[in-house]
Design an enzyme around this catalytic site. Structure first.
Site, PDB file in Angstrom:
ATOM      1  N   MET A  56       0.846  -1.196   0.000  1.00 22.47           N
ATOM      2  CA  MET A  56       0.000   0.000   0.000  1.00 22.47           C
ATOM      3  C   MET A  56       0.878   1.242   0.000  1.00 22.47           C
ATOM      4  O   MET A  56       1.880   1.289   0.701  1.00 22.47           O
ATOM      5  CB  MET A  56      -0.868  -0.006   1.267  1.00 22.47           C
ATOM      6  N   ASN A  57       0.482   2.258  -0.797  1.00 22.82           N
ATOM      7  CA  ASN A  57       1.086   3.574  -0.569  1.00 22.82           C
ATOM      8  C   ASN A  57      -0.010   4.625  -0.384  1.00 22.82           C
ATOM      9  O   ASN A  57      -0.884   4.413   0.464  1.00 22.82           O
ATOM     10  CB  ASN A  57       2.192   3.934  -1.575  1.00 22.82           C
ATOM     11  N   ASP A  58      -0.010   5.693  -1.104  1.00 22.41           N
ATOM     12  CA  ASP A  58      -0.825   6.872  -0.756  1.00 22.41           C
ATOM     13  C   ASP A  58      -2.291   6.582  -0.403  1.00 22.41           C
ATOM     14  O   ASP A  58      -2.948   5.820  -1.114  1.00 22.41           O
ATOM     15  CB  ASP A  58      -0.893   7.847  -1.942  1.00 22.41           C
ATOM     16  N   GLN A  75      -3.598   3.500  -2.719  1.00 23.55           N
ATOM     17  CA  GLN A  75      -2.777   2.914  -3.772  1.00 23.55           C
ATOM     18  C   GLN A  75      -2.418   1.497  -3.359  1.00 23.55           C
ATOM     19  O   GLN A  75      -1.822   1.288  -2.289  1.00 23.55           O
ATOM     20  CB  GLN A  75      -1.492   3.740  -3.951  1.00 23.55           C
ATOM     21  N   PHE A 116      -3.404   5.575 -10.587  1.00 24.55           N
ATOM     22  CA  PHE A 116      -2.577   6.298  -9.624  1.00 24.55           C
ATOM     23  C   PHE A 116      -3.465   7.105  -8.667  1.00 24.55           C
ATOM     24  O   PHE A 116      -4.682   6.972  -8.651  1.00 24.55           O
ATOM     25  CB  PHE A 116      -1.594   7.206 -10.382  1.00 24.55           C
ATOM     26  N   SER A 117      -2.826   7.974  -7.910  1.00 24.71           N
ATOM     27  CA  SER A 117      -3.540   8.663  -6.821  1.00 24.71           C
ATOM     28  C   SER A 117      -4.567   9.669  -7.319  1.00 24.71           C
ATOM     29  O   SER A 117      -4.474  10.192  -8.423  1.00 24.71           O
ATOM     30  CB  SER A 117      -2.532   9.371  -5.914  1.00 24.71           C
ATOM     31  N   ASP A 188      -2.255  13.156  -9.705  1.00 24.39           N
ATOM     32  CA  ASP A 188      -2.759  13.206  -8.330  1.00 24.39           C
ATOM     33  C   ASP A 188      -3.789  14.320  -8.090  1.00 24.39           C
ATOM     34  O   ASP A 188      -3.618  15.159  -7.183  1.00 24.39           O
ATOM     35  CB  ASP A 188      -1.603  13.320  -7.317  1.00 24.39           C
ATOM     36  N   TRP A 328       9.497   6.618   0.617  1.00 24.81           N
ATOM     37  CA  TRP A 328       9.907   5.849  -0.575  1.00 24.81           C
ATOM     38  C   TRP A 328      11.365   5.389  -0.495  1.00 24.81           C
ATOM     39  O   TRP A 328      11.751   4.461  -1.208  1.00 24.81           O
ATOM     40  CB  TRP A 328       9.682   6.679  -1.843  1.00 24.81           C
TER      41      TRP A 328
HETATM   42  C1  FRU Z   1       3.206   9.321  -4.471  1.00 26.32           C
HETATM   43  C2  FRU Z   1       2.982   8.704  -5.836  1.00 26.32           C
HETATM   44  C3  FRU Z   1       1.961   9.508  -6.623  1.00 26.32           C
HETATM   45  C4  FRU Z   1       1.437   8.500  -7.594  1.00 26.32           C
HETATM   46  C5  FRU Z   1       1.414   7.244  -6.754  1.00 26.32           C
HETATM   47  C6  FRU Z   1       1.672   5.980  -7.519  1.00 26.32           C
HETATM   48  O1  FRU Z   1       3.654   8.421  -3.526  1.00 26.32           O
HETATM   49  O2  FRU Z   1       4.204   8.603  -6.532  1.00 26.32           O
HETATM   50  O3  FRU Z   1       2.500  10.654  -7.258  1.00 26.32           O
HETATM   51  O4  FRU Z   1       0.158   8.823  -8.081  1.00 26.32           O
HETATM   52  O5  FRU Z   1       2.405   7.410  -5.764  1.00 26.32           O
HETATM   53  O6  FRU Z   1       1.474   4.865  -6.702  1.00 26.32           O
END
Ligand code: FRU
Length: 560
Positions: A56-58, A75, A116-117, A188, A328
């Site tokens: 998981m990210n954003d 994400q 993406f986000s 984003d 990151w």
């Molecule tokens: C930020 C990012 C966003 C992008 C997403 C991809 O962490 O790089 O800019 O939309 O993660 O997973």
């Protein structure tokens, strides 16, 4: 080469997506049912959101609906423990601590086009025309990022999808993209409502520009203005957030309102990797004007990125945000991936408003959202005059999670010595590991957190110590100062809110053995009143486990 694999920015992301795209198998991802997860791992936070498995990210698309249900999308790579293969995962909560995993909400439209986000809004007046018979329609707006067969990035465009079931399942709009582009670095979108129209902020990442667009219906967008390079640049701008926030005086009364534009930068943060900065100003529906030239950071450690404010918090109230508790620089190496099959937690939910801080002026306050639903037992309530210690064995707390509040009043500044400190540590007697924090009340009044005594993860970018100089309140002319902190510790994440939340830090840590021993030592001049309250926290995930320890999420059809 080692450096290349360690640094995972979106700029380098193309390579990881390329590597993943040949093994992309959409059929491996379940539709219409949540992914099950094992939340019993020793590193799994128990009052924080983590994905059932995978990476998981954003946080994305966050909104609160008319029933008070909070929606968190994120994400999500459901098929691996590193970034790639982006979907929008989904979870819901009535209190922002008890989360129910929902089926994945957004799937990539094509094998090598990633979701993406982005953000989501409730289109209660049906401005979009998608919702003729309902007032709970949800529109998500997000970046689709195309990658070519050779792994090179294609255009990033802004697209929408609509949900007629309150945000559980989405249909792509056939008129996509709604903001077209040939740029490979344009992403984003975050949408808000301004008086009579929608506003989207979108990052031209490598031009360090936030584009502002307006729309009557979420489908037709008109360019309005650019917010050009400001503050820290790092090497990219990502995940802009734009929100109106009350300004409160020292008694909490609302005295004004301002707009906050938050920009996440990555890589190239002052402490390395990712960080979020924010700017304060005014907005007239098309243009953002800064109140001052100051660049502020949301966090003084390394693990709070791309936070998003919930759409739908009533006008005039404090805002609420959740961030991605990682960086990151090392997020794809942290040990939860190999040991427990998941990577990354979200921060605890935070309440936000602006206030004047001594000397440094307007700042965004960060406080934990009401923890009442997860408070378990009060383990300690102590008051000291000047000096005192607490030694607490919390090995019997099943969640391993604690909440702690410290309030200090009547500090006679003229009597401070070089020993005037308050220190709090969390240790594992089994392994000798220790997480330390504390403040020295004199001089620059540095508050610090040190994860260097925790041994389960070694990475050159996983920096040990963080600190902030805190100009705490010296009181109203009587020379007696006061200071406070709140903290949440939850197995592998520590969040601290210093001096009424004027400063905040989010620190992930990965112990070899659970931390079970709290030690607090206050050494202040006599007359200073120190009060400490410590609670154990419930495990929100254990409540959802079946007899095998599996959390299945919401398996009833339709998501609700
Ligand atoms: C930020 C990012 C966003 C992008 C997403 C991809 O962490 O790089 O800019 O939309 O993660 O997973």
């Amino acid at each position: 080469m080692a450096r290349f694999t360690t640094l995972a920015s979106t700029a380098l992301f193309a390579a990881s997506v390329a590597a993943q795209s040949s093994t992309y198998v959409n059929p491996a991802v379940p539709t219409g049912t949540p992914i099950a997860g094992d939340y019993t791992g020793a590193l799994r936070p128990q009052v924080h959101f983590t994905p059932p498995k995978g990476f998981m990210n954003d946080p994305n698309g966050m909104f609160v609906d008319a029933n008070g249900t909070w929606h968190l999308y994120y994400q999500y790579n459901p098929t691996g423990t590193v970034a790639g293969n982006q979907h929008w995962g989904h979870a819901t909560s009535d209190d922002l601590y008890h989360w129910v995993n929902q089926p994945i909400a957004l799937f990539p439209p094509e094998e090598t086009v990633y979701v993406f986000s982005g953000s989501a809004v409730v289109d209660s007046n049906n401005t979009s025309g998608f919702f003729p018979d309902q007032d709970n329609g949800v529109v998500a707006i997000f970046t689709l990022a195309r990658y070519y067969d050779d792994g090179s990035p294609g255009p990033q465009t802004q697209n929408i999808a609509y949900s007629r079931d309150g945000g559980y399942s989405f249909e792509y709009y056939e008129g996509n993209p709604v903001i077209d582009s040939t740029s490979t670095q344009f992403r984003d979108p975050k949408v808000l409502w301004y008086e009579d129209h929608w506003v989207a902020v979108v990052a031209y990442s490598q031009e360090f520009t936030i584009g502002m667009w307006t729309s009557p219906d979420l489908k037709e967008w008109t360019f309005a203005s650019n917010f050009t390079p400001h503050g820290l640049l790092g090497t990219q701008y990502e995940c802009p957030n734009f929100v109106k926030m009350p300004v409160r005086d020292a008694d909490g009364a609302v005295v004004d309102e301002k707009y906050v534009l938050a920009i996440s930068i990555q890589p190239g943060a002052p402490l390395g990797g990712s960080v979020t900065e924010y700017f304060i100003g005014d907005f007239n529906g098309t243009h953002f004007t800064l109140s001052d030239a100051v660049t502020r950071l949301t966090d003084f450690a390394k693990d709070n990125y791309a936070a998003q404010f919930f759409y739908g918090v009533p006008d005039g109230q404090n805002q609420v945000n959740i961030g991605w508790a990682s960086n990151w620089q090392y997020t794809q190496q942290v040990p939860t991936g190999n040991l427990e099959g998941w990577r990354s937690a979200m921060t605890a939910p935070r309440v936000n408003y602006l206030t004047e801080a001594p000397r440094i002026g307007l700042v965004m306050v960060d406080e934990p959202y009401d923890l009442t639903p997860v408070l378990d037992s009060q383990l300690n309530a102590s008051t000291f005059d000047g000096e005192g210690t607490i030694a607490l064995d919390y090995s019997s707390v099943e969640s391993g999670a604690l909440y702690l509040e410290v309030n200090v009043t009547n500090i006679n500044m003229t009597q401070l010595t070089q020993y005037s400190t308050l220190n709090i540590s969390f240790a594992s007697p089994a392994s000798g590991e220790i997480l330390q924090s504390g403040i020295y009340f004199g001089g620059d009044a540095p508050f610090f957190v040190n994860r260097g005594g925790i041994k389960g993860f070694d990475n050159v970018f996983f920096t040990d110590g963080f600190s902030i100089a805190d100009v705490y309140s010296t009181g109203s002319g009587d020379g007696l100062a006061s200071w406070s902190m709140k903290a949440v510790i939850d197995r592998s994440i520590f969040e601290v809110f210093v001096d009424r939340g004027i400063h905040a830090a989010t620190v992930v840590f990965y112990p070899l053995q659970p931390l079970t021993a709290l030690n607090l030592a206050a050494r202040l001049p006599s007359g200073a009143q120190v009060s400490v309250d410590i609670w154990s926290l419930k495990s929100t995930w254990a409540e959802l486990e079946n007899q095998n320890g599996t959390v299945s999420g919401n398996t009833t059809s339709g998501g609700n």
